[in-house]
Structure formats: structure tokens, C-alpha cells
Enzyme design. Structure first.
Site, mmCIF file in Angstrom:
data_model
loop_
_atom_site.group_PDB
_atom_site.id
_atom_site.type_symbol
_atom_site.label_atom_id
_atom_site.label_comp_id
_atom_site.label_asym_id
_atom_site.label_seq_id
_atom_site.Cartn_x
_atom_site.Cartn_y
_atom_site.Cartn_z
ATOM 1 N N GLY A 114 0.828 -1.196 0.000
ATOM 2 C CA GLY A 114 0.000 0.000 0.000
ATOM 3 C C GLY A 114 0.861 1.243 0.000
ATOM 4 O O GLY A 114 1.639 1.449 0.928
ATOM 5 N N GLN B 102 1.164 -2.153 -5.397
ATOM 6 C CA GLN B 102 0.710 -0.795 -5.675
ATOM 7 C C GLN B 102 1.916 0.133 -5.656
ATOM 8 O O GLN B 102 2.690 0.122 -4.700
ATOM 9 C CB GLN B 102 -0.300 -0.332 -4.628
ATOM 10 C CG GLN B 102 -0.842 1.067 -4.870
ATOM 11 C CD GLN B 102 -1.724 1.534 -3.735
ATOM 12 O OE1 GLN B 102 -1.259 2.218 -2.816
ATOM 13 N NE2 GLN B 102 -2.997 1.175 -3.769
ATOM 14 N N HIS C 172 -3.428 10.540 -3.939
ATOM 15 C CA HIS C 172 -2.000 10.626 -4.201
ATOM 16 C C HIS C 172 -1.767 11.414 -5.496
ATOM 17 O O HIS C 172 -2.704 11.992 -6.058
ATOM 18 C CB HIS C 172 -1.400 9.238 -4.278
ATOM 19 C CG HIS C 172 -1.387 8.527 -2.960
ATOM 20 N ND1 HIS C 172 -0.502 7.537 -2.638
ATOM 21 C CD2 HIS C 172 -2.168 8.673 -1.856
ATOM 22 C CE1 HIS C 172 -0.727 7.093 -1.417
ATOM 23 N NE2 HIS C 172 -1.739 7.772 -0.919
#
Length: 677
Positions: free
Chosen positions: A66, A109, A179
């Protein structure tokens, strides 16, 4: 056809899914998260073992990492991986070998935090972003990126993707919500007037450049997806229509092979805990319908995870065509073998996720009531049979006692468990109230398991030393819990405990002062119960603010609940005395900041100071026990059997019978003691 075979044939969750040349064995995944088990920024042994357990348990796809960082101005601020260096490749190679050997696919990710970065973390570099707009949650004020920054970060994404493929992974996803990619996409965070701002096409330009660079650095078979927002929610500015339009542009450009759908924003505690990671007290599968609407507008597979808390929710999402792959991430923290149980026709034996958010605490990925998760290198999730069965007596049927009885039964011991109250559950019967009612599943699951193992809890059985000795036990586990501590000082005989209010032993009335000395749930539950009864509640705490000992989804929920009724708390307050003033009470509170005292005239004072062990039975028994009631803490830590005395039974205390702590500590006491007993 056996029941298990029938389940595999008919259950939509157990059907395969193909993406390019990758074939997933079922429709259940674990989404990427920062599990907290990294070492030096890499997924090493503990990290891999944690995910490998899910692969052994049958998961089709495990995503990890993550928010794995692609460059150094995206620092590790919540225990992320560093995918910005070739040094990670050997770890990926070993990781992918282990997962593939168990039949699961593996993806990472990759991201750049953008404005979410911390200027004082890691290399002390300023956060960067499309515009200099501060994020509320992570607090940094970013430097606006120029074209050189954009070019550098785009290349960093491509190199990170290359490392993932060289590491043997099956694919990656980028993160387009909160993000950097999402910060460019959202008009809330992108105020640019150049070719990267303004229109939707311009705001999507950065994402397209990133994915074009990724495609240049990986093979055609490598799967590339995006964790993608389908609606920014009430705090955002991206509408569902904007999200669909941008998704179609990404799809037409061949940028992505799947969308992993998110709902909401992630720049405040409220949005993060209610929208992105909804927990206890929120409806099951709250965003499945919104994701389904998005899926019908695009032509690529769609994944989703947000409080798909059980197989039923996931099955509905898949069978109704809302998602192609269901993310049961937190449920697999509670039970990494849930898919295997489903395949065996044992869905009813899956340990439930109650949504407590303990796995999001600084102690991540520790589940509130599965103490083996995150400890795979030492404990494991399978209970080993004992070499020699023993006669075991467990006293107390709260979380600790029930877990002890369950583990001892699994070990093959002869177990009897006694509870003084009319029903099992202990403090959980009080805790599972208001929006926290799902907590009761921690008790119900253990009772169901004990029934399968052939053990029933004997309730209304107050056991004394004579009763226990008459059973001729080899092992006695005392999980008798605690009683409320209210001894704050002068006048403590005039106050009520939070248990009195939450347990409805005393009806709250008039002006009620609730004083919190722990920062945990009981004072807040008592305040809520008093409000519900119509009392006028004042809330004071020794801490800076209420709920200070809780994880952020819980504390945010409490702050919201009290904001709705305009209940304001006062921090830094110490209760020093309570005296009678006619038919009322005068409470004196010391402000620890100013050291000034104030007096409040109220009708009731409710005090929360945790619990004190109920140790009368322990003191009665320890003189007769072979080990004198001493638990060797080094053996306990090292998961070794306790030293055996030459004569007499073995006696131990666990949970709140030992000290006032949380549920996880109680079940961990039971598991590590009893799994080697």
C-alpha cells in the site's frame, strides 16, 4: 457430488477471472495496504509470510505494498515499501515464488504521495504536487511541480514498474485517489493554468504520461491497473460523470487493464474512515452500487474493496455484476483461510471481521481478535495437537477465557469452562452497544467453535477454590476479568462507574459529569447512554481530547457522534474530589495546564479508570498450584511450554484478570499460553 465440490461449482466467488494472460483462480482478493511488517523498506520474511498465509488460505490475488514509493520525495510516513531502488528486486523474486507456489497471483501498488508527503520525514525533502494546496490530514504544504519534476516522477513510475516485473510479480496498480495522480486529476487539488490544469483532459495528462512510461518499461503481458476513484464524495469535486469520462480516456489510450474502484476522498480523518475505509457502525458494502454504476460505463474488469466484510456481501457484489473481483482485505486479516473454508463448505466457520479498525492501528496488521495475524513466523494460524491431553479448567467466558478454551480444545485437551454470569461475553456484552454492536461477533464465533468442538460454557457457575480442586485439573486458566476502578481520590465512594451506566444498573438523570482517565471506549459509551436517557452531560478527560487511546476510525466516529449532539469535551482535566452538597454532588476538577481548580455542581459523577483484576480466586488457588501461579514471561514470549512443577496443577491468569488492557491483548494472552500448553 460432495457439498464442497458443489460449492466450488456454483459459488460466483469461486469462478476464475482472466486478465490478459493472467488467470485468477477465484474472485476474491486482498487489496494493497501498508501492513507494517516491512524491514528496511522491503517486503522481507515476515511481510511475505503474512501474505503467503492468505495464498495458503486460497485467495486468488493478493496485492501488497500500500503506497509503495517510487522516489525519495515520496517518503515512508506510514510504513510503506521503497520501490524506488533495484535493491527491492530480489525480495520481490522470493515473494512471487512463494505466492505462486501456493496458487495465488501477486501485484504491488506503486505511487508518489505528492502533497501527502512529510517535509520532515526520511530525507527532509519538501512535498510536491500539482498545486501548493495543503492536505488537512498529512499537513504538508507542497511545492508546485514544474515540468522537470513531472518528467522525473514519470520516469520513476516507469522504473518502479520495471522492478516489479523483474521481481516476478503478475502486475501493478497505480493510485489515482488522493496521491499524485489523483491530485492532478481532481480540480480540488489542481489549480494549474498550464497544459496539466483546467480541462479534464489536461488534468488527466499526468496519469496518461505515467502509464505510457510504465508500458514502455514492462512487457505486453504484464498487468497494469489503477486504484481509481469513482466519486470523490461530499468533500471532493470530481463527480461520477467526470470519473467515468476520465476512465474512458484511460481505457481508449490502453493505459490500464483494470480499475480498482474507490469511493470518496482521503484527505481528512472523516473521509478516510467513513468513505475509503468504512468501519464499524457503517452499512455493509456501502459503495457497491456506485461502483456498479461505474462498471457499466467501462469495458475493463473492476475490483472493489470497502467494507465487504463477509462472503455474503462479496457474493452479492460479484453475482449482481457490480464488481469482477471482491476485495476482502480486512476480513482476511481476521481469517486468512476464509477462502479455503468456503471451498470446504465451512463458510459458517470463518472468523468474522468486526470492523474495529485495530488492524489500522500503529500495531498493524494485528486483528482485534486473531492474534496470529502478523505473527506468522512465530505462531502460525493452525493449532497443533498436544502430545499428551490434559484436564483443563477455564474460569471466565469473556474473550480471553473463550479463546483459551477454544485453543485448548483444538490441542486435544479435555476442557471445562465456567462463567459466573448468566451468559458468556464478559465486558464485551457492555462494549457491544451503540454503533459498536458488531463486537459481539468476537464472542459468538468462539461460542460456535466451542459447540463444534463439543464444549458448552457452564453459566451461572461461581467457582471457588474448592469447586476447582474437586475437578482434579492439570491446568487452570483464570480469565475472570476485572472490576471497574474508581479510586481517583477523595469522595470516590460517591461516584458511579461507566459500567453502572452502560450496563443500565443506574439510570442517568439530571446533570451528569463523565470523567475519562483512559481515553478508551467506556467513558464515551457512558456519555452516549446518558444523553440517550435525556441527561445533561458534561464530558471531561485527563487527556488532550477524548478517545485518545483509540485508532483513528474509532476516535473519528466518536468525535462525529458528539458533534452531532453538540457535546463538547474539556481536556487536561483531573478529577480531584467529589463531595455532597445537599442532594447534589460537587465535583472539583484540576486543569493540568493552568493548575487552577473549578467546581461543578452535578447530580451524578461517572468515572472511567479502567479495571482492577478480580484476583480473589487466584489468591485462593496459588498456594496449591505447582507453579504457585507464576507465568514464566520469557517462555510466554518465546512460545515455549511453561515450566512444569513436579506436583500439583498449573495455574495462570490471562486478560483483564492480569491487567486492564484491550481485546487483542486478552486473546493474545490466551493464544500464546494455550497453544503450547
Amino acid at each position: 457430488m460432495t457439498h464442497a465440490n458443489s460449492t466450488r461449482t456454483k459459488d460466483p466467488l469461486l469462478q476464475p477471472l482472466s486478465i490478459k494472460k493472467l488467470k485468477l483462480r477465484n474472485r476474491i482478493m486482498s487489496t494493497s495496504h501498508a501492513c507494517g511488517l516491512h524491514k528496511d523498506g522491503f517486503p522481507q520474511e515476515a511481510y511475505q509470510a503474512y501474505h503467503e498465509e492468505k495464498a495458503k488460505g486460497g485467495v486468488g490475488l493478493s496485492m501488497f505494498g500500500g503506497s509503495s514509493n517510487v522516489d525519495i520525495d515520496s517518503p515512508s510516513i506510514f510504513q510503506q515499501l521503497n520501490v524506488g531502488t533495484d535493491a527491492i528486486i530480489p525480495h520481490f523474486q522470493r515473494f512471487s515464488e512463494r505466492m505462486h507456489a501456493q496458487g495465488a497471483a501477486l501485484m504491488c501498488q506503486i505511487t508518489h504521495l505528492g502533497r501527502r508527503g512529510d517535509p520532515y520525514a526520511q530525507d527532509w525533502l519538501p512535498p510536491i504536487g500539482p498545486s501548493p494546496i495543503r492536505e488537512t490530514l498529512h499537513r504538508g504544504i507542497p511545492r508546485e511541480m514544474d515540468e522537470y519534476d513531472i518528467e522525473r516522477v514519470v520516469k520513476a513510475y516507469g522504473q518502479a514498474a520495471r522492478r516489479c516485473e523483474e521481481g516476478g510479480l503478475d502486475g501493478i496498480e497505480t493510485l489515482a485517489s488522493g496521491h499524485m495522480i489523483g491530485q492532478f486529476l481532481s480540480p480540488k487539488t489542481n489549480k494549474r493554468t498550464d497544459r496539466f490544469g483546467g480541462s479534464l483532459a489536461n488534468r488527466l495528462r499526468f496519469a496518461l504520461m505515467v502509464h505510457e512510461e510504465i508500458r514502455r518499461n514492462v512487457s505486453d503481458d504484464f498487468v497494469v491497473g489503477m486504484r481509481y476513484v469513482v466519486d470523490e464524495g461530499i468533500d471532493g469535486e470530481l463527480t461520477p460523470e467526470d470519473c467515468v469520462a476520465a476512465a474512458r480516456m484511460l481505457e481508449r489510450a490502453g493505459a490500464v487493464d483494470f480499475f480498482n474502484a474507490l469511493y470518496g476522498s482521503m484527505d481528512t480523518s472523516r473521509s478516510l474512515s467513513e468513505e475509503v475505509f468504512p468501519g464499524m457502525g457503517t452499512p455493509a458494502a456501502p459503495w457497491v452500487a456506485a461502483v456498479g454504476r461505474f462498471k457499466r460505463e467501462v469495458g475493463l474488469p473492476v475490483f472493489h474493496a470497502a467494507k465487504l466484510s463477509d462472503m455474503a456481501s462479496a457474493r452479492y457484489a460479484v453475482s449482481e455484476g457490480h464488481v469482477d473481483l471482491a476485495g476482502l482485505t480486512r476480513p482476511q486479516i481476521a481469517d486468512p483461510h476464509m477462502v479455503a473454508k468456503l471451498m470446504r463448505g465451512e463458510e459458517h466457520r470463518i472468523r468474522p471481521c468486526v470492523g474495529a479498525g485495530h488492524c489500522q492501528s500503529p500495531h498493524r496488521p494485528k486483528c482485534l481478535h486473531n492474534a496470529a495475524t502478523g505473527r506468522e513466523l512465530t505462531m502460525g494460524h493452525e493449532i497443533r495437537k498436544a502430545e499428551k491431553p490434559r484436564r483443563a479448567v477455564v474460569v471466565g467466558a469473556g474473550p480471553a477465557g473463550l479463546e483459551a478454551a477454544r485453543v485448548l480444545c483444538e490441542r486435544g485437551h479435555q476442557v471445562q469452562i465456567f462463567e459466573a454470569a448468566p451468559q458468556p461475553g464478559g465486558q464485551m456484552l457492555l462494549a457491544a452497544s451503540s454503533w459498536r454492536r458488531d463486537l459481539i461477533s468476537t464472542i459468538e464465533w468462539r461460542l460456535a467453535e466451542l459447540e463444534i468442538l463439543g464444549v458448552r460454557v457452564a453459566c451461572n457457575r461461581y467457582m471457588d477454590a474448592h469447586d476447582i480442586m474437586a475437578l482434579d485439573p492439570d491446568l487452570v486458566i483464570l480469565a475472570t476479568g476485572g472490576i471497574p476502578q474508581t479510586g481517583f481520590g477523595h469522595g470516590d465512594d460517591l461516584v458511579l462507574s461507566t459500567w453502572d451506566i452502560v450496563g443500565r444498573q443506574v439510570k442517568p438523570a439530571g446533570d451528569v459529569l463523565v470523567w475519562d482517565n483512559t481515553g478508551r471506549h467506556p467513558a464515551l459509551l457512558a456519555a452516549g447512554a446518558a444523553l440517550a436517557e435525556g441527561a445533561r452531560v458534561q464530558l471531561a478527560t485527563i487527556d488532550t481530547t477524548v478517545a485518545q487511546d483509540l485508532v483513528y476510525p474509532e476516535s473519528t466516529r466518536w468525535h462525529k457522534e458528539f458533534a452531532k449532539v453538540d457535546l463538547r469535551s474539556q481536556g487536561h482535566m483531573r478529577l480531584t474530589s467529589v463531595t455532597r452538597q445537599g442532594n447534589r454532588l460537587e465535583a472539583t476538577l484540576l486543569n493540568e495546564l493552568t493548575h487552577e481548580s473549578e467546581r461543578r455542581l452535578v447530580d451524578q459523577v461517572v468515572v472511567e479508570m479502567g479495571t482492577l483484576p478480580m484476583d480473589d480466586l487466584f489468591e485462593e488457588l496459588r498456594g496449591r498450584a505447582g507453579n504457585k501461579g507464576v507465568t514464566d514471561i520469557h517462555a510466554l514470549r518465546d512460545l515455549k511450554p511453561q515450566p512444569r512443577a513436579a506436583e500439583g496443577f498449573e495455574l495462570h491468569r490471562i486478560g483483564d484478570a492480569l491487567a486492564s488492557r484491550n481485546v487483542h491483548a486478552a486473546v493474545y494472552d490466551a493464544l500464546r499460553l494455550c497453544s503450547v500448553s
